[in-house]
Design a protein around this motif. Structure first.
Motif, PDB file in Angstrom:
ATOM      1  N   TYR A 102       0.824  -1.208   0.000  1.00 11.31           N
ATOM      2  CA  TYR A 102       0.000   0.000   0.000  1.00 11.31           C
ATOM      3  C   TYR A 102       0.858   1.258   0.000  1.00 11.31           C
ATOM      4  O   TYR A 102       1.990   1.257   0.492  1.00 11.31           O
ATOM      5  N   ALA A 103       0.270   2.318  -0.546  1.00 14.27           N
ATOM      6  CA  ALA A 103       0.945   3.610  -0.537  1.00 14.27           C
ATOM      7  C   ALA A 103       1.120   4.061   0.908  1.00 14.27           C
ATOM      8  O   ALA A 103       0.280   3.773   1.768  1.00 14.27           O
ATOM      9  N   ILE A 104       2.231   4.756   1.148  1.00 10.44           N
ATOM     10  CA  ILE A 104       2.534   5.158   2.513  1.00 10.44           C
ATOM     11  C   ILE A 104       1.454   6.061   3.092  1.00 10.44           C
ATOM     12  O   ILE A 104       1.026   5.895   4.238  1.00 10.44           O
ATOM     13  N   GLY A 105       0.962   6.985   2.276  1.00 11.13           N
ATOM     14  CA  GLY A 105      -0.095   7.882   2.735  1.00 11.13           C
ATOM     15  C   GLY A 105      -1.337   7.109   3.163  1.00 11.13           C
ATOM     16  O   GLY A 105      -1.974   7.415   4.176  1.00 11.13           O
ATOM     17  N   ARG A 142       4.505  12.268  -2.732  1.00 11.08           N
ATOM     18  CA  ARG A 142       5.222  11.125  -2.166  1.00 11.08           C
ATOM     19  C   ARG A 142       4.314  10.240  -1.315  1.00 11.08           C
ATOM     20  O   ARG A 142       4.624   9.068  -1.095  1.00 11.08           O
ATOM     21  N   ALA A 143       3.197  10.776  -0.849  1.00 12.46           N
ATOM     22  CA  ALA A 143       2.257   9.969  -0.059  1.00 12.46           C
ATOM     23  C   ALA A 143       1.700   8.817  -0.869  1.00 12.46           C
ATOM     24  O   ALA A 143       1.219   7.837  -0.323  1.00 12.46           O
ATOM     25  N   ARG A 144       1.764   8.957  -2.196  1.00 15.33           N
ATOM     26  CA  ARG A 144       1.233   7.893  -3.044  1.00 15.33           C
ATOM     27  C   ARG A 144       2.275   6.822  -3.365  1.00 15.33           C
ATOM     28  O   ARG A 144       1.988   5.859  -4.060  1.00 15.33           O
ATOM     29  N   SER A 145       3.499   6.988  -2.859  1.00 15.13           N
ATOM     30  CA  SER A 145       4.550   6.001  -3.133  1.00 15.13           C
ATOM     31  C   SER A 145       4.438   4.831  -2.166  1.00 15.13           C
ATOM     32  O   SER A 145       3.951   4.970  -1.055  1.00 15.13           O
ATOM     33  N   ARG A 146       4.904   3.688  -2.640  1.00 14.31           N
ATOM     34  CA  ARG A 146       4.966   2.527  -1.760  1.00 14.31           C
ATOM     35  C   ARG A 146       6.305   2.498  -1.029  1.00 14.31           C
ATOM     36  O   ARG A 146       7.262   3.136  -1.480  1.00 14.31           O
ATOM     37  N   PRO A 147       6.375   1.751   0.083  1.00 13.05           N
ATOM     38  CA  PRO A 147       7.596   1.789   0.903  1.00 13.05           C
ATOM     39  C   PRO A 147       8.890   1.523   0.129  1.00 13.05           C
ATOM     40  O   PRO A 147       9.895   2.162   0.385  1.00 13.05           O
ATOM     41  N   HIS A 148       8.874   0.592  -0.850  1.00 17.03           N
ATOM     42  CA  HIS A 148      10.137   0.268  -1.516  1.00 17.03           C
ATOM     43  C   HIS A 148      10.625   1.413  -2.390  1.00 17.03           C
ATOM     44  O   HIS A 148      11.756   1.392  -2.860  1.00 17.03           O
ATOM     45  N   GLU A 149       9.754   2.390  -2.633  1.00 21.80           N
ATOM     46  CA  GLU A 149      10.182   3.535  -3.436  1.00 21.80           C
ATOM     47  C   GLU A 149      10.813   4.638  -2.583  1.00 21.80           C
ATOM     48  O   GLU A 149      11.217   5.666  -3.102  1.00 21.80           O
ATOM     49  N   PHE A 150      10.843   4.399  -1.269  1.00 19.03           N
ATOM     50  CA  PHE A 150      11.463   5.364  -0.356  1.00 19.03           C
ATOM     51  C   PHE A 150      12.865   4.890   0.027  1.00 19.03           C
ATOM     52  O   PHE A 150      13.132   3.700   0.047  1.00 19.03           O
TER      53      PHE A 150
END
Lengths: 530, 332, 357
Positions: A102-105, A142-150
């Motif tokens: 899931y997205a982080i947000g 960035r709230a729409r990014s998933r954890p692996h994209e951080f």
């Protein structure tokens, strides 16, 4: 009334008593660190504060009151309302602590909606606001990014944002920076500090790192074997520990400003890398993990290689021992170009678990280099292995034991014995102590020093921990993104670094003195403002 | 999204390569066997004249790659062949002609395909719903009696051969209880209701066993997810158990369910052979068994190619769906 | 740190390394599962029956192939005479419809075929699977690519269809049970085994202890034998244990379709071929082979499952769940820089940059 009141807490897992009659309290807005080595029960305490042991078969006795709720007596629903809303927890590994799908947000919004009757849209908006608050740039996107994209540091910021979502009174941080690089660690600790000042929430920090505690809290509680050893204001405890164990612990902590005690005389160059480069991947995804690194290692000296994750230091180490072939450049041993493995250049590995075959007795593992070079005399081999075992501080009788019967420090000693069995002239140690507790760390480092003096070994000591590297090294190479940033005598590099990156690294190392830590924090903030 | 398009493209190319390799393997295995290929292809009852004609048609005097080229040409461009008295055209995709019945293999497949597709797709819906439902239920009631009972039932399910459960179902439901008539295939376009009623038992006998596999996988992978660190995060933040099960644990199982479904479609195509034979449904499987018994080689090869095509397609589709379910594989 | 605690601490974190030590632990964990024990007993009994088939039939005084036309009612299409399908002191389980062959004899000889064919097939699958998987895992990029492609093709091939097709072209002179075993083995089973072995080889190959063995000076083949193969044993045995029942089902299915083991050799699947026609007149003709198949496959599946649990380090560590131990400073060990070079790509860089968008 205090925010947190723990009285006579005991947690047992079967026959193992992880926490044994522990009592402490935390006033509103105060900050306390639980400091201890592995097995001290500190994380178990953190879990007990939120009732996380419920339903796991653990026996919990004593009382825990968090913001007026009796955690042990509370109903499941009361406990649910406590978790996150009044007391929130930040975990150690930010990647595995977030749902990968899931997205982080959305994850933060979900937590918010578990406690507040708000619309999905409002919860998302709140998620963006808390992400902004913890310093995520362009938070709405960035709230729409998933954890692996951080990146690792951003993930930890996101976890802290999740904790902030419901404005808790107490923040429990369980090893929040252990998985992070030192510069990122400094940023996260600064963030925790700022948030505490702004929101007035209480902080319970669980850590193995005395330096991290000195940076972040007012009071410290040293734990060992589930019991409190010593407690008090962090400055006082660190400056003048009353208990023997605390002193032992503090003595074992490597200091970034302490020079290497006695430098042995360095001899001729034994190992040399000239312009080595190593690429991974092909086509568009190819990248150089190590790029154009040249260095030398002399007999009897220790070369420290320090760098953050992704700096290429492990790749360099594997090229030095011949486990990886360089894409360009060459490795020279005793003046001659050398490819492939070489018995004279051995390695001690980072992970004491995976570096020994779990299905073979440790004696057999140590005997490998002997057998591989064709020795047939079984009694001779056994005698030599026994000698090596005793040399590294184990017993000859350990020959037939399996790796799982040993502790991490003991396994690392086995690894050292195996490296010695080949009669090497150089040993490359890849993070040899990073998986160990500080007291064990100090013992292993001391052993390596002794062996070096005795056998005239050249050591390459690869580590992320600047203090440990300083403690053991005569010369130091600082790596960043595959390149050598700075390379020279240890005292020069540490005391008067030429490169800004080296200065930045050194400034990020936690200080053991709270006052110094505060000054450094202020110094770190200034360039950010400027 | 560029990475995703590239990923799909790679998978499509992979599927094409696989199909090509599959066709080569099948061609070599069946048409380069030791012995008189023309005799085997034509079947035991052919006269020497017929055998000679078949040998010509298969270009047996040409080198292997030329023969394979003719075979491919037939598939993509169609082929003319002589039946001895006249020359007939076999339109693309041409898979040759049965020497037993004289029919074109493509025609045979077209008439049989709807039955098999109805059977497998219908069963798929049942095994997915039943399997995932059971899996979620046992993960939800973990450690209790419900879970233990379901675990035992699903284990028994995975252990039962398709035709045994089919036989038992048919005898009990149609023979003893007379709840349903013995199945007879009705076209979906003719009468959808009768189509479904008649396929119900074949669906069930094919799906029950596969459902057991899905139940086990769903349960196992949900329990695995439930043991992960991020579940602890949401528990520690007061998110309710229902949301954790559905939103996080089940979501974690989707990728592996998709992967299993691709494999299951493959094995169900094989299971369909049994089900069709047992219930007398005129599908690809029944035809194949018949063709094998009378050694009707062109039909056998055609059927194998077509089923292979569908299975490869199902696998490629599953790969793409898998990537949609878990974006991280695109990056890997 | 107390050594006792340290051992507890580290013992639980062995998740990257499969089962710690040997056979004793395996038996202990297997014995702890009651269902698996019962299944093992059933399997042992079945093997005994299969081995002693000639003895048992001699005891009964019958054999599986002799026709007994006197025992069937040819007027009613061949229904066995007498009650329960002709059960008598001479024919313990009655006789077959139409032929009058002895059911008991055919059933116990059927066990031989079922177990023999499936064991044979499993041996071939395991051998081919390990060879292909290890070769792909240790070979260079091209070896890996070619072998993996071939494996993938076989993974996606429907077993039943391919087996059926192959059985069509092999001459009847070839010994049928051996042929069935070979075809089942080569068409399916080995490919998933090979995939699993390849993945495991890749994991093991990157473990530090394999690197340490290389540094000791051992040659590649010796490392493969000494360090890799033992690591493959646990997953290999688990997979083989689950292959046996599925091979039994496959043999039964092929024989049921009339293309597997051919009469007069008895096989359970073959007995069921025409059972639906006879179930009212001779229910034991349906029930006996169906029950035999079900019990055999079920027992083997339960046993296989028990073996899996006994060998699975995670199943073992699940017994430990809730000890609340955290990995503390192990985090760095858990996310090693040296795991896979590709994984190091999105690095944490100094001024925190955004990850790949």
């Amino acid at each position: 009334m205090s925010l947190l009141e723990v009285t006579d807490l005991t947690v047992e897992f079967g026959s193992l008593r992880a926490v044994d009659g522990l009592s402490f309290s935390l006033a509103e807005g105060a900050a306390l660190a639980l400091v201890g080595e592995s097995g001290s029960g500190k994380s178990t305490v953190a879990g007990a504060l939120l009732g996380l042991h419920r339903g796991t078969g653990a026996q919990v006795t004593g009382t825990v009151r968090v913001a007026g709720t009796d955690v042990e007596a509370a109903s499941d629903e009361e406990l649910r309302r406590l978790r996150g809303a009044k007391a929130a927890m930040v975990f150690q590994d930010p990647l595995s602590s977030l749902d990968p799908y899931y997205a982080i947000g959305d994850q933060i919004a979900e937590v918010h909606r578990a406690h507040a009757r708000v619309s999905r849209r409002a919860a998302r908006a709140r998620a963006v606001r808390v992400l902004e608050r913890v310093g995520i740039p362009d938070a709405a996107r960035r709230a729409r990014s998933r954890p692996h994209e951080f990146s690792g540091g951003m993930r930890q910021r996101a976890l802290i944002a999740m904790a902030l979502a419901c404005e808790p009174q107490l923040l429990i941080a369980d090893e929040p920076t252990t998985a992070l690089d030192v510069t990122v660690q400094a940023q996260i600790l600064d963030l925790l500090h700022t948030l505490r000042a702004e929101t007035g929430m209480g902080l319970l920090l669980v850590t193995h790192d005395v330096g991290v505690a000195a940076e972040s809290v007012d009071d410290v509680l040293v734990m060992r074997h589930g019991r409190a050893v010593e407690r008090g204001p962090v400055g006082a405890v660190l400056a003048a520990p009353a208990e023997a164990y605390t002193r032992e612990l503090l003595d074992a902590v490597p200091r970034v400003d302490a020079r290497r005690a006695a430098s042995p005389v360095a001899g001729e160059v034994v190992l040399e890398a000239t312009g080595v480069r190593r690429e991974f991947g092909r086509g568009k995804r190819a990248f150089a993990a190590v790029d154009g690194v040249s260095l030398t290692v002399r007999r009897g000296e220790t070369l420290g290689v320090v760098g953050e994750s992704g700096s290429g230091k492990t790749t360099l180490g594997r090229m030095l021992v011949g486990l990886l072939e360089p894409t360009a450049g060459e490795i020279r041993y005793a003046g001659r170009a050398h490819t492939g493995v070489n018995p004279a250049v051995q390695m001690v590995f980072q992970d004491p678990v995976s570096s020994l075959n779990p299905r073979r007795g440790v004696g057999e593992s140590i005997a490998d280099p002997l057998r591989a070079r064709g020795e047939k005399d079984e009694d001779g081999i056994r005698a030599r292995v026994a000698e090596l075992l005793e040399r590294v501080g184990l017993e000859a009788a350990h020959y037939d034991r399996y790796p799982h019967e040993f502790s991490g420090g003991q396994r690392q000693r086995v690894g050292i014995a195996r490296a010695l069995a080949a009669d090497p002239r150089v040993i490359v140690c890849d993070e040899p102590v990073s998986a160990l507790d500080v007291t064990t760390q100090a013992q292993v480092v001391a052993l390596l020093g002794e062996l070096q003096r005795e056998l005239g070994l050249a050591l390459v000591f690869i580590a992320h921990d600047l203090a440990v590297v300083r403690q053991v090294s005569d010369r130091v190479a600082v790596m960043r993104k595959g390149e050598l940033v700075e390379y020279g005598p240890a005292d020069e590099v540490y005391d008067s670094p030429r490169e800004p990156y080296t200065r930045q690294l050194l400034a990020a190392v936690p200080a053991l003195d709270p006052e110094l830590a505060a000054r450094r924090r202020a110094a770190r903030r200034e360039p950010a403002v400027a | 999204m560029n990475g995703f398009t590239g990923f799909v493209l790679r998978r499509v190319i992979g599927a094409v390569v696989t199909l090509f390799a599959l066709s080569v393997i099948i061609y070599v295995v069946f048409y380069v066997t030791p012995g008189n290929v023309a005799q085997i292809t034509c079947g035991p009852r052919c006269s020497p004249a017929q055998v000679h004609q078949v040998a010509q048609q298969l270009h047996l005097d040409d080198p292997l790659y030329v023969r394979y080229g003719h075979f491919l040409q037939g598939i993509f461009a169609g082929q003319d062949y002589s039946t001895g008295t006249s020359v007939e055209h076999c339109a693309a995709p041409c898979l040759g002609q049965s020497y037993q019945t004289g029919r074109q293999v493509t025609d045979v497949i077209w008439t049989k395909l709807p039955v098999s597709v109805s059977l497998v797709l219908g069963a798929m819906v049942i095994w997915l719903v039943l399997g995932i439902g059971t899996g979620v239920l046992s993960a939800w009631r973990r450690g209790r009696f419900t879970e233990r009972a379901l675990t035992a039932v699903t284990l028994a399910g995975t252990a039962t051969p398709v035709f045994v459960i089919g036989l038992v179902l048919m005898i009990v439901v149609c023979g003893e209880l007379r709840l349903l008539p013995f199945p007879q295939y009705v076209n979906l376009t003719d009468d959808p209701e009768q189509w479904a009623w008649n396929l119900l038992l074949p669906w069930l006998s094919l799906a029950l066993i596969e459902a057991a596999g899905f139940a086990r996988l769903t349960r196992a992978s949900m329990l695995e997810t439930l043991a992960e660190d991020h579940i602890r995060t949401f528990r520690a933040y007061g998110v309710g158990e229902r949301a954790i099960i559905v939103r996080h644990a089940l979501r974690g199982a989707t990728a592996s369910v998709i992967a299993l479904n691709a494999v299951t479609v493959g094995s169900a195509v094989g299971g369909a052979v049994l089900t069709e034979t047992l219930f007398g449904l005129p599908g690809i499987g029944q035809e194949l068994v018949h063709a094998v018994k009378v050694v009707d080689l062109p039909v056998v090869v055609g059927m194998v190619l077509v089923t292979g095509f569908f299975v490869v397609l199902a696998n490629a589709l599953a790969d793409v769906l898998y990537a949609v379910a878990d974006r991280r594989v695109v990056l890997a | 740190m107390s050594e006792a605690l340290a051992v507890v601490e580290t013992a639980g974190t062995d998740t990257t390394v499969p089962a710690v030590s040997g056979a004793r632990q395996f038996w202990r964990r297997l014995r702890a599962q009651r269902a698996a024990l019962v299944a093992a007993a059933v399997v042992a009994l079945l093997v005994l029956v299969a081995l002693a088939a000639p003895l048992l039939t001699a005891l009964e005084g019958q054999d599986p192939t002799t026709y007994h036309p006197a025992l069937i009612d040819s007027a009613r299409g061949g229904v066995p005479l007498g009650s329960f399908g002709g059960v008598s002191a001479e024919h313990w389980l009655g006789v077959e419809p139409q032929t009058g062959r002895d059911m008991f004899a055919r059933l116990v000889y059927g066990a031989r075929v079922s177990l023999g064919v499936s064991l044979g097939a499993t041996v071939v699958q395991v051998a081919v699977g390990i060879a292909m998987g290890v070769a792909a895992g240790l070979g260079n990029r091209w070896v890996d690519l070619v072998l993996s492609r071939i494996t993938d093709i076989f993974v996606s091939m429907p077993l039943m269809i391919m087996a059926l097709a192959l059985l069509a072209i092999v001459p009847n002179t070839f010994p049928r049970p051996v042929l069935v075993a070979l075809i089942i083995a080569l068409v399916a089973g080995w490919s998933t085994m090979a995939k699993m072995v390849r993945a495991q080889t890749l994991t093991l190959k990157n473990l530090d202890y394999v690197a340490a063995a290389r540094l000791s000076g051992w040659k590649t083949w010796r490392i493969a034998v000494r360090e890799l193969l033992p690591g493959l044993a646990a997953p290999g045995i688990t997979y083989a244990a689950l292959l046996i029942p599925s091979n039994i089902s496959a043999e039964a299915a092929l024989s049921f379709l009339g293309v597997g083991v051919k009469p007069p050799t008895p096989s359970w699947g073959q007995m069921l071929t025409s059972a639906d026609v006879w179930y009212q007149a001779a229910p034991q003709y349906l029930l006996l082979p169906a029950a035999a198949l079900f019990v055999t496959v079920f027992a083997l599946t339960v046993l296989g499952d028990g073996v899996r649990v006994a060998l699975d380090p995670r199943a073992a560590s699940r017994l430990r769940v809730g000890t609340g131990r955290r990995r503390e400073n192990r985090a760095r060990a858990a996310v090693p820089e040296n795991a896979l070079p590709e994984k190091a790509l999105p690095v944490k860089s100094l001024p925190e940059k955004e990850g790949p968008a």
